[in-house]
Design an enzyme around this catalytic site. Structure first.
Site, PDB file in Angstrom:
ATOM      1  N   HIS A  86      39.594  34.042  50.031  1.00 36.64           N
ATOM      2  CA  HIS A  86      38.342  34.788  49.946  1.00 36.64           C
ATOM      3  C   HIS A  86      37.416  34.058  48.974  1.00 36.64           C
ATOM      4  CE1 HIS A  86      36.239  38.972  49.264  1.00 36.64           C
ATOM      5  NE2 HIS A  86      35.394  37.982  49.255  1.00 36.64           N
ATOM      6  N   GLU A 118      29.929  32.620  48.573  1.00 34.43           N
ATOM      7  CA  GLU A 118      30.935  32.414  47.512  1.00 34.43           C
ATOM      8  C   GLU A 118      30.445  31.392  46.488  1.00 34.43           C
ATOM      9  OE1 GLU A 118      33.846  34.217  47.018  1.00 34.43           O
ATOM     10  OE2 GLU A 118      32.952  35.467  48.559  1.00 34.43           O
ATOM     11  N   HIS A 149      29.706  33.122  42.987  1.00 26.48           N
ATOM     12  CA  HIS A 149      30.819  32.857  42.057  1.00 26.48           C
ATOM     13  C   HIS A 149      30.825  31.423  41.540  1.00 26.48           C
ATOM     14  CE1 HIS A 149      32.511  36.745  43.093  1.00 26.48           C
ATOM     15  NE2 HIS A 149      32.374  36.435  44.371  1.00 26.48           N
TER      16      HIS A 149
HETATM   17  O1  U2P Z   1      36.356  43.942  45.289  1.00 23.32           O
HETATM   18  C1  U2P Z   1      35.198  44.096  46.035  1.00 23.32           C
HETATM   19  C2  U2P Z   1      34.268  42.885  45.855  1.00 23.32           C
HETATM   20  O2  U2P Z   1      33.930  42.723  44.475  1.00 23.32           O
HETATM   21  C3  U2P Z   1      33.793  41.344  44.189  1.00 23.32           C
HETATM   22  N1  U2P Z   1      34.746  40.962  43.112  1.00 23.32           N
HETATM   23  C4  U2P Z   1      35.899  41.636  42.915  1.00 23.32           C
HETATM   24  C5  U2P Z   1      36.769  41.277  41.910  1.00 23.32           C
HETATM   25  C6  U2P Z   1      36.456  40.185  41.085  1.00 23.32           C
HETATM   26  O3  U2P Z   1      37.204  39.810  40.185  1.00 23.32           O
HETATM   27  N2  U2P Z   1      35.288  39.519  41.313  1.00 23.32           N
HETATM   28  C7  U2P Z   1      34.420  39.860  42.321  1.00 23.32           C
HETATM   29  O4  U2P Z   1      33.386  39.249  42.509  1.00 23.32           O
HETATM   30  C8  U2P Z   1      34.062  40.576  45.460  1.00 23.32           C
HETATM   31  O5  U2P Z   1      32.819  40.325  46.043  1.00 23.32           O
HETATM   32  P1  U2P Z   1      32.486  39.134  47.069  1.00 23.32           P
HETATM   33  O6  U2P Z   1      32.858  37.830  46.465  1.00 23.32           O
HETATM   34  O7  U2P Z   1      33.259  39.417  48.289  1.00 23.32           O
HETATM   35  O8  U2P Z   1      31.006  39.286  47.251  1.00 23.32           O
HETATM   36  C9  U2P Z   1      34.930  41.582  46.229  1.00 23.32           C
HETATM   37  O9  U2P Z   1      34.927  41.382  47.607  1.00 23.32           O
END
Ligand code: U2P
Length: 259
Positions: free
Chosen positions: A71, A129, A133
């Site tokens: 993910h 992503e 992130h």
């Molecule tokens: O858990 C639901 C969404 O929150 C984001 N998430 C969760 C845990 C973490 O440590 N960091 C984080 O970003 C994720 O968002 P996404 O990357 O999918 O946008 C996760 O899907």
């Protein structure tokens, strides 16, 4: 003299921003504490697939993934929160073109949706992503290529599907497995405690965590089995039956729609 210096600095900053296509988005976010490698279980995720499109790996028929897929690699804080969209760095797929085979196989999108990018648009799963992130993973990563390459290598080095398989936890639509047993199998293999996320009783994601030097460490959401938010004591690892060919053909966008 002072005003000339200010002007030079301003010009240098603007030039730098355009050269690297990097604009500071959110300076207020402090440096992260650790990485979480979040892995999704296609058997659970793909069951929600109602229609198909070419980018959704759930729609690859008999080639749909049967192992945990990536993910994301998320920079996180020790208090359970995380930074996001740390600076502007628009995703450029060509920077990771040499990684495409690995990304398609191990880090595919499991949906037809277009997730939001940091500047309000919609884009690819990888773009989401990276922008959300990856941009917060500084000072460890400063560019897309290293972020995606290192994530693929971490994933290949920590084969959670195989660890569970070796312990007898295999995809099944009838078996239920003790959550404690699944956690123990991962503890034994990597000497850390993962975080497990469920959708009802089905495992949705398993997260394994790393220090900034990529040595494994416990995840923050892992401490107490009873507080493992979303999972019951017995969990499943569902198999996924791909949608039949007819459903896929009917729902595939026509060339015109795709344009
Ligand atoms: O858990 C639901 C969404 O929150 C984001 N998430 C969760 C845990 C973490 O440590 N960091 C984080 O970003 C994720 O968002 P996404 O990357 O999918 O946008 C996760 O899907």
């Amino acid at each position: 003299m002072a005003s000339r210096l200010c002007l030079l600095l301003l010009v240098a900053c603007i030039a730098g921003a355009f050269a690297g296509d990097v604009i500071e988005l959110n300076r207020s976010q402090r440096e992260f504490d650790y990485f979480a490698l979040s892995l999704q279980w296609p058997g659970t995720y793909c069951r929600g697939t109602r229609h198909c499109c070419s980018k959704n790996a759930c729609c690859r028929g008999s080639d749909a993934p049967t192992q945990f897929t990536i993910h994301g690699l998320w920079p996180d804080y020790n208090d359970g929160s995380w930074p996001s969209c740390c600076y502007r760095s628009d995703f450029k797929e060509k920077e990771i073109s040499t990684l495409m085979d690995g990304l398609e196989k191990y880090w595919p999108s499991l949906s037809c949706g277009s997730p939001s990018s940091c500047n309000g648009g919609k884009g690819s799963f990888w773009g989401h992503e990276w922008e959300k992130h990856g941009t917060c993973s500084s000072p460890v990563f400063h560019d897309e290529y290293n972020y995606f390459l290192t994530t693929l290598n971490l994933y290949l080095k920590h084969n959670v599907t195989d660890v569970l398989y070796q312990a007898g936890y295999v995809a099944s639509n009838s078996e239920k497995y003790p959550l404690g047993g699944i956690v123990t199998a991962i503890q034994n293999a990597f000497h850390i405690t993962p975080e497990v996320v469920c959708k009802r009783d089905a495992i949705d994601e398993i997260r394994i965590c790393f220090y900034k030097d990529f040595k494994p460490r416990d995840c923050v959401g892992s401490q107490d089995l009873t507080s493992r938010k979303s999972c019951p004591k017995y969990v499943s690892l569902p198999e996924y039956t791909p949608l039949d060919g007819e459903a896929m053909v009917l729902k595939m966008p026509t060339e015109r729609e795709a344009l």
